[in-house]
Structures are given as structure tokens and as C-alpha cells.
Design a protein around this motif. Structure first.
Motif, PDB file in Angstrom:
ATOM      1  N   UNK A 119       0.869  -1.191   0.000  1.00 34.53           N
ATOM      2  CA  UNK A 119       0.000   0.000   0.000  1.00 34.53           C
ATOM      3  C   UNK A 119       0.893   1.223   0.000  1.00 34.53           C
ATOM      4  N   UNK A 120       0.838   1.990  -1.061  1.00 31.90           N
ATOM      5  CA  UNK A 120       1.593   3.231  -1.133  1.00 31.90           C
ATOM      6  C   UNK A 120       0.772   4.296  -0.418  1.00 31.90           C
ATOM      7  N   UNK A 121       0.917   4.344   0.912  1.00 29.49           N
ATOM      8  CA  UNK A 121       0.020   5.183   1.701  1.00 29.49           C
ATOM      9  C   UNK A 121       0.733   5.671   2.951  1.00 29.49           C
ATOM     10  N   UNK A 122       0.020   5.834   4.036  1.00 25.03           N
ATOM     11  CA  UNK A 122       0.586   6.293   5.304  1.00 25.03           C
ATOM     12  C   UNK A 122       0.332   5.236   6.371  1.00 25.03           C
ATOM     13  N   UNK A 123       1.321   4.981   7.217  1.00 22.81           N
ATOM     14  CA  UNK A 123       1.030   4.198   8.404  1.00 22.81           C
ATOM     15  C   UNK A 123       0.614   5.161   9.513  1.00 22.81           C
ATOM     16  N   UNK A 124      -0.091   4.655  10.494  1.00 26.34           N
ATOM     17  CA  UNK A 124      -0.756   5.512  11.474  1.00 26.34           C
ATOM     18  C   UNK A 124       0.193   6.056  12.531  1.00 26.34           C
ATOM     19  N   UNK A 383      -6.097   7.658  29.042  1.00 27.81           N
ATOM     20  CA  UNK A 383      -5.987   7.446  27.593  1.00 27.81           C
ATOM     21  C   UNK A 383      -6.827   8.510  26.886  1.00 27.81           C
ATOM     22  N   UNK A 384      -8.116   8.292  26.722  1.00 26.43           N
ATOM     23  CA  UNK A 384      -8.989   9.410  26.363  1.00 26.43           C
ATOM     24  C   UNK A 384      -9.327  10.183  27.629  1.00 26.43           C
ATOM     25  N   UNK A 385      -9.594   9.452  28.695  1.00 26.12           N
ATOM     26  CA  UNK A 385      -9.835  10.044  30.008  1.00 26.12           C
ATOM     27  C   UNK A 385      -8.550  10.717  30.509  1.00 26.12           C
ATOM     28  N   UNK A 386      -8.682  11.923  31.050  1.00 26.79           N
ATOM     29  CA  UNK A 386      -7.543  12.651  31.625  1.00 26.79           C
ATOM     30  C   UNK A 386      -6.442  12.879  30.590  1.00 26.79           C
ATOM     31  N   UNK A 387      -6.804  13.294  29.387  1.00 28.39           N
ATOM     32  CA  UNK A 387      -5.781  13.367  28.341  1.00 28.39           C
ATOM     33  C   UNK A 387      -6.002  14.519  27.371  1.00 28.39           C
ATOM     34  N   UNK A 388      -4.888  14.923  26.785  1.00 32.06           N
ATOM     35  CA  UNK A 388      -4.840  15.879  25.673  1.00 32.06           C
ATOM     36  C   UNK A 388      -4.425  15.100  24.435  1.00 32.06           C
ATOM     37  N   UNK A 389      -5.143  15.299  23.339  1.00 31.26           N
ATOM     38  CA  UNK A 389      -4.772  14.694  22.054  1.00 31.26           C
ATOM     39  C   UNK A 389      -4.494  15.834  21.072  1.00 31.26           C
ATOM     40  N   UNK A 390      -3.271  15.931  20.554  1.00 33.18           N
ATOM     41  CA  UNK A 390      -2.928  17.083  19.706  1.00 33.18           C
ATOM     42  C   UNK A 390      -3.828  17.266  18.494  1.00 33.18           C
ATOM     43  N   UNK A 391      -4.274  16.177  17.863  1.00 33.22           N
ATOM     44  CA  UNK A 391      -5.114  16.377  16.675  1.00 33.22           C
ATOM     45  C   UNK A 391      -6.447  16.992  17.053  1.00 33.22           C
ATOM     46  N   UNK A 456      -2.120  11.587  12.895  1.00 31.64           N
ATOM     47  CA  UNK A 456      -3.014  12.749  13.017  1.00 31.64           C
ATOM     48  C   UNK A 456      -2.419  13.821  13.920  1.00 31.64           C
ATOM     49  N   UNK A 457      -1.486  13.459  14.801  1.00 29.93           N
ATOM     50  CA  UNK A 457      -0.782  14.477  15.586  1.00 29.93           C
ATOM     51  C   UNK A 457       0.195  15.248  14.707  1.00 29.93           C
TER      52      UNK A 457
END
Length: 758
Positions: A119-124, A383-391, A456-457
Motif C-alpha cells: 500500500x503506497x500510503x501512510x502508516x498511522x 488514555x482518552x480520560x484525563x488526556x490531551x490529544x494534539x489532533x 493525526x498528531x
């Protein structure tokens, strides 16, 4: 969902008592300890006892993060030139990390037994080597579609599939593995179109782009039709399913959903509905370009959906839009809010400006950044709880720019920049209070998973520079909105700063007069590939939340008990709890326990409890319902005669053990067909997610005339195991060994219900 997640501990973490430092105090020009009025953040940033430093190193940079080895950053094709080596070097770092994400093969243990898939794409991310619909799509919408259109098209195509079983044949977006066996419990796959909208309408002379445009059109019409049939609830006017991105249910849903995801399949999420609205608007636009009569249908559907989103998710007492609400049978409000859903809503234009401005101002933050959910949930690892996600912070930045919210603009820019500098990479997430990549807290330690160079970050950082600072909009216009408080960092003593892209350059010229708090475009001159924008300062909007971003909700109480007495039902309501009946608040919290009585009705009555502590309401208890319930057994087709005319909810007892409760692709989806005397055939969807114990499916509501005899049959619906894409799936049932869409089905239940509240 990318993989099975560990079960969280039930131990409650201590309540945090922290002062909110989201915004600059009105007119103060301060943003916490990193004062924006001096020259800080030009080549270093200090935070929480750590210091990150950046210095020029030839044509490149050398970053010494808050801990760990130095990072050497080579020159990159795009270059920002500001007074801050830290800002410029981190922009180059994001480009370098984007280059690492560009791969020719991907892999995941759940597909082809971990073998590489071309796959000529992006890994996560460094820890996520596959392409996931949600991660890819948000990253593409933020930056990748603009910067790497060809590779983004390739990656998006990888997430399209035809059917290897079922009907109708067509082109469908893949919903990845997830709660209860994936779609339709998780139903946010339409996020794919958020990414695709930046790639359609290509120049007809570009044959590859034109082919992609056609692929988008077919996937759009087929996927929307499938979701309309199996996910849309006509009574509520909304699409059912889990919140987008927040797909580890114990992190943001009631803890009892760890063992029962039927609620997720029947509830309604803000983010997922906004994504469907955006897909419908794209469908309307593409249909009009083609002269297709479907355009008017899509326009009506989108308009009606926007009305219901605005009506159903707004919570006036908080001045916020709820992250999700209850089921059609019990559409209760939830004290649950998420920043991505809110930001997508604001960007969509659905929310009226006054409400949008109020909601963004009311959404809480800490000096480190903005939490992805509020309130935080007790006894749950980070993880999602108590967290900041840059995206998510990048989407919040986009929403803040739309509303000229100067404090939130600065807040998100600083949070994104500081996180990357201290970690030495654009990480998946950070702990909320410390902005650390890991905090040790016993069983609650986390973030539980945290990948460097998360796609996504990376895209969020690139978006922060290109759109958030230099103002390059999605339509290629230049519309900068820079807080005056960032001028010392970005401009220093310079008159101008610039951003060089492969095909253009943007130059921003500072004004002499900084009498205001936001720099905006005053005049723009375009010459060749250069846009020179003279900035002017003006007064803008400032947000200030009174909510403690780190505050915890109380634990959810047990489900209410119905005790039958003469002619009715008694429900005991403990002190400091609220009772909701049929979606409405019936008893508010008080210091004294109370007992209420519900008159007995044939129609179903549903109730749940919440607990209130410190002015914050818990998530709801499990729902309990009472009413006249007729069990219909035997071979299919099954027959039944209605005791009286009215509306009846039909559901089945079932057990689906084809996969674990937190992942897989084999949620059972059946169409229940009702043929009743005197009315046309009626049909609806029964969803039966994975689970170890016997459960009750989602319900199909039909209208039955007086004394009518009805005949019920089951037909196959569709699930993600039907997609040809999942012929590679080796992580569980329904993959390489063929599709599975089945459950052990017991009694069919017919329960009279009230007319819906529209």
C-alpha cells in the motif's frame, strides 16, 4: 478500534483540585508562566520542571527535548522563517515525521497474520503500522490532503471495498474493527468523506484525480444509502452509534458498557451525527455538479439532521453540546462533553454563532491544554480520560479561528507546540495536567498507549503552522488570526515572518500599532506565487471557562428498581441522585432519599439514575424498563395478534459470541419484516453486538391496527464481514474463513410504546 485494550481498574483516583488556566485573563496578555509579552518560547520552553531547547544546526536544527536523546532535524521542503527557532524547527520535525509515515507496505497482527500488505500510503504511527479509516481521515482533513494529495488518495482507496456477500453491490467505506463487532455499533466511517472533500472537484485534465472523484461519488451514495437503511432512526431524526474517535467505551461511556455495548448501538453521538451531516452536504454538492436529482434529497436530509442535532444535543444549563444522549426509548441527557464533537460542530456551521461561541468558551481547559472529554471519569486509566490529544487540539484551534476566540487560539497553539518540543515527537496523546507522555499512577497509569509520530498528531502540527498561524485556509485563501500575545515569540524584532511551501510563499507583515489582541489581514498583495499580507490589530473575543478541566464525575449509581404495588410502580431514589423517566428528569437530587410512584401503563416506561456530587452529574446507570411484554417464540416466520391498536417495539433475545466485546467485525445485523393486516409492510433493523451473556437487541417500532394479525420474518442485513476488504482479516471470525452475520436468537418481544417526542 485498533486492538483489544486492557481492562481498567475499578479503583477511584483522587480528585484533583486545580485552578483553571485556560485563557488569558481579559486584557492581561498572560498565558500562565510562559508570558507571551517577553521573548520566551523562541528557542526554549520550560514546563513542569523540564526544558526543551532548539538551536539552528547548519541548515537544520537540533532539538534537546525535555528528556531523552537530542533530535537532529534536517532541512525540509517547506520552511517557516520566524523569530523562533523552536517554532521553525518543530515545523521541520513534523515534516520529517510525515516522511517517515509514507510507506509502501503496512501491517497489523489482525490482517494477513501480520504479513506486509502492499500500500503506497501512510502508516498511522510508530506503534500503529496499519491504515485506519478514522485516523487517516482526520489527518487528511487537517493537512495530508493538501500536502500529499496523491498518496492520500491511495490511502483512502485502501479503505473502500465492494461486497463479497450480501446486497446491493456497490462501493462502501470500511468501518474498522471495534466495539461489539464494529459497524453499526461504531458508525463514524463517514469521516472518510471529511478527508475526501478536500480532494474532489479536481481539474478534469488530471485523469487520476477525476477517477478518484468518481470513486468518491459512488462510495458516497452507496455508503449513505446503507447508513440510512441500517443506522438512521426516523423517530429521533439522528444516526445511531458510538462517538467518533472515543472508541474505548469505558473511557467516556458508563462503566457498565464494558459488558454491554447494546447501549452504544442504540444511542446517539454528536460527532458521528455531525460527520453524517458533512457527508450529506458533500453528496448534495456533488449531485448538483452532476445534475443528479438526488441533490434535493440530500439537501433535505442534511437540513433536517442539522435541526435535530441542534435540538437534541444542546444542554442549556451547561451552555455546552453533549457528547452523546440516550436511546430512542429513553433519550436522556448526559453530563458528557467532548472537544472533537464540539469542534466539528462549530466548523460545520450547524450551531448558531452565539451558541457556538458560548459552548467553546464554556469548554474547560488547563494550562497544559484542552481535555478531549469532560468531566473526567473515576477509576479509569489515562488514555482518552484525563488526556490531551494534539489532533483534537488542532480541531479546537480551527473552531477558535472560526469564532475569533483569541484565548483559545493561543491556548491550542501553545499546547501543540509545547507537547512536541518536550516529547521530541508529535505524540499520540499526553496526560492532561502534566502534558507528560506517561504518568505513573498504579493501575490507572497512562496514557495506556502512546505512539510517537502519530499521523493525526503530525497533521495537527502542520495544520497549526499553515492554517493556525499563517492562515492558509482550505480554499487556499490567506486569513491569518494571530494573537498579539504571540508576536514576541513569532516576530521578535522582525517586521515580517514567512512560510515557504513548494508552490507558494506567504509573508505576514506586522503592524506598528498593536492596540488590540488579534492580528488579522488588513491588505493582501499577490505577486506570482507570493502572498504578502499586512496585518492589523483589533479587539476580539476572549473565552473563559469556570469549569475545572481535571474534575472527576461521580461514579454511576446502580440501576433503579421497579417495585410493583397496587396499580403502579414504586421507585426509590437515594439521596443526591436524579431519576429520569422516559428521557425526562422526574426527580432532582436532594439531600433526602425519596420514593415516587409511577402509574401502571401498558406502554413501556424506562428509567435510569444519576448521582450528583460537587455540582457534577454522573453518567447514567443502566436503564430499566417495565411494560406489557409479549414473548413470541417458535420457528420463523412468527405470528402474533396485537391486543390493541398502537405502536409496538419489537426486539429479540440473542447471544452473539462470534467475537470479544471490544473488537471484531461480526455484529449481527438483521432486517425484521412485519406484515400486519390493514397496513403496508413495515421493516427495521435489529442489531446484535458481541457479548458473552444473553442480551436484548435494538428495537424496530411498528404501527399496528386494532386486532391485526402480524407475521414476522427475518432477513439478512449486512455487516463489515461482508466487505471484500475483510477477506484479509485474521484477528477473529468473519474474515479469511468467510462472512458471518448470525446470532443465537431467542424470543421475539412485542412491547407497546408511546408516540415519539419529535
Amino acid at each position: 478500534m485498533k486492538q483489544a485494550r486492557p481492562a481498567p481498574s475499578t479503583r477511584r483516583s483522587p480528585r484533583m483540585a486545580l485552578a483553571i488556566a485556560l485563557a488569558l485573563a481579559a486584557g492581561s496578555g498572560q498565558a500562565g508562566p510562559a508570558s507571551a509579552q517577553d521573548g520566551s518560547w523562541r528557542d526554549s520552553v520550560e514546563w513542569n520542571g523540564a526544558t526543551a531547547r532548539m538551536r539552528a544546526d547548519g541548515d537544520g536544527w537540533r532539538l534537546q527535548p525535555g528528556s531523552g536523546a537530542a533530535v537532529v532535524i534536517s532541512p525540509q521542503p517547506m520552511r517557516s522563517q520566524t523569530a523562533s527557532p523552536l517554532f521553525d524547527g518543530l515545523f521541520a520535525l513534523a515534516q520529517a515525521e510525515l516522511a517517515k509515515a509514507q510507506v509502501e507496505a503496512i501491517s497489523d497482527s489482525a490482517y494477513d497474520r501480520g504479513k506486509p500488505i502492499p500500500c503506497s500510503c501512510f502508516e498511522t504511527g510508530e506503534k500503529w503500522r496499519y491504515v485506519w479509516t478514522r485516523d487517516l481521515s482526520f489527518a487528511a482533513d487537517l493537512a495530508l490532503a493538501t500536502l500529499r494529495p496523491e498518496r492520500t488518495r491511495n490511502a483512502l482507496r485502501f479503505k473502500l471495498s465492494d461486497l463479497r456477500a450480501g446486497a446491493p453491490q456497490g462501493t462502501y467505506v470500511v468501518q474498522d474493527t471495534g466495539s461489539g463487532g464494529s459497524w453499526p455499533i461504531s458508525s463514524d466511517r463517514v469521516v472518510w468523506f471529511l478527508a475526501a472533500r478536500g480532494l474532489v472537484d479536481a481539474d478534469a485534465s488530471d485523469a487520476e484525480a477525476a477517477r478518484f472523484d468518481e470513486a468518491v461519488w459512488h462510495a458516497l451514495t452507496d455508503t449513505l444509502a446503507q447508513d440510512r437503511q441500517f443506522v438512521f432512526d426516523a423517530d429521533m431524526g439522528l444516526y445511531r452509534g458510538e462517538t467518533s474517535f472515543l472508541d474505548w467505551r469505558e473511557q467516556s461511556y458508563p462503566r457498565w458498557t464494558a459488558d454491554d455495548v447494546a447501549f452504544l448501538a442504540q444511542s446517539f453521538a454528536l460527532s458521528t451525527n455531525v460527520l453524517h451531516h458533512e457527508a450529506l452536504r458533500l453528496a448534495e454538492r456533488m449531485a448538483r455538479q452532476r445534475g443528479d436529482a438526488l441533490a434535493d434529497d440530500y439537501a433535505r436530509q442534511a437540513g433536517a439532521l442539522a435541526t435535530q442535532i441542534e435540538r437534541r444535543f444542546w444542554r442549556e444549563d451547561r451552555g455546552l453540546y453533549m457528547s452523546y444522549i440516550g436511546t430512542a426509548a429513553h433519550p436522556v441527557p448526559f453530563e458528557a462533553y467532548d472537544l472533537l464533537g464540539l469542534s466539528l460542530l462549530i466548523d460545520s456551521g450547524i450551531a448558531p454563532e452565539a451558541r457556538a461561541r458560548r459552548a467553546l468558551a464554556n469548554y474547560p481547559g488547563l494550562e497544559a491544554g484542552s481535555p478531549v472529554i469532560w468531566p473526567q471519569q473515576p477509576g479509569v486509566p489515562i488514555y482518552h480520560n484525563r488526556a490531551i490529544w494534539p489532533f483534537v487540539s488542532a480541531y479546537s484551534l480551527r473552531a477558535a479561528r472560526k469564532l475569533d476566540d483569541v484565548a483559545r487560539i493561543e491556548h491550542e497553539i501553545r499546547s501543540i507546540l509545547r507537547g512536541a518540543a518536550l516529547a521530541g515527537s508529535n505524540m499520540e496523546n499526553y496526560e492532561l495536567v502534566t502534558q507528560a507522555v506517561h504518568v505513573e499512577a498504579g493501575a490507572l497509569s497512562g496514557p495506556v498507549v502512546n505512539s510517537p509520530r502519530q499521523l493525526w498528531s503530525v497533521a495537527g502540527y502542520l495544520q497549526m503552522v499553515m492554517e493556525g498561524v499563517f492562515g492558509i485556509a482550505r480554499d487556499d485563501a490567506v486569513d491569518p488570526k494571530i494573537p498579539v500575545s504571540l508576536v514576541p515569540m513569532l516576530f521578535g524584532e522582525r517586521e515580517r515572518i514567512s512560510l515557504r511551501l513548494p508552490d507558494r510563499e506567504v509573508v505576514l507583515v506586522r503592524p506598528r500599532n498593536l492596540d488590540g489582541d488579534l492580528l488579522v489581514a488588513d491588505a493582501t498583495a499577490r505577486e506570482g506565487g507570493r502572498d504578502t499580507v499586512r496585518l492589523a490589530a483589533r479587539r476580539s473575543h476572549r473565552s473563559s471557562s469556570t469549569l475545572d478541566a481535571a474534575a472527576f464525575a461521580p461514579a454511576s449509581p446502580d440501576a433503579p428498581s421497579f417495585v410493583q404495588d397496587a396499580g403502579g410502580w414504586r421507585i426509590d431514589v437515594p439521596a443526591r441522585q436524579r431519576l429520569y423517566v422516559d428521557g425526562a428528569l422526574r426527580v432532582d437530587a436532594s439531600t433526602q432519599a425519596r420514593a415516587i410512584r409511577l402509574p401502571k401503563h401498558d406502554a413501556q416506561q424506562c428509567a435510569s439514575l444519576t448521582r450528583v456530587e460537587g455540582g457534577i452529574e454522573s453518567l447514567h446507570s443502566p436503564t430499566r424498563c417495565v411494560g406489557q411484554d409479549t414473548a413470541i417464540a417458535g420457528d420463523w416466520p412468527r405470528a402474533w395478534r396485537a391486543p390493541q391498536a398502537g405502536r409496538y417495539a419489537l426486539s429479540v433475545d440473542f447471544t452473539n459470541t462470534h467475537g470479544p466485546i471490544n473488537t471484531g467485525i461480526t455484529a449481527a445485523v438483521k432486517t425484521l419484516v412485519a406484515q400486519c393486516d390493514g397496513v403496508d409492510e413495515q421493516r427495521g433493523t435489529l442489531v446484535m453486538p458481541h457479548g458473552a451473556a444473553m442480551q436484548r437487541s435494538s428495537a424496530v417500532v411498528i404501527d399496528v391496527p386494532t386486532g391485526a394479525a402480524c407475521r414476522f420474518t427475518l432477513r439478512d442485513g449486512v455487516n463489515m464481514s461482508y466487505l471484500a476488504h475483510n477477506a484479509r482479516y485474521t484477528g477473529g471470525a468473519g474474515g479469511v474463513d468467510g462472512p458471518i452475520n448470525s446470532a443465537d436468537i431467542g424470543a421475539l418481544h412485542a412491547v407497546p410504546v408511546k408516540d415519539p417526542v419529535r
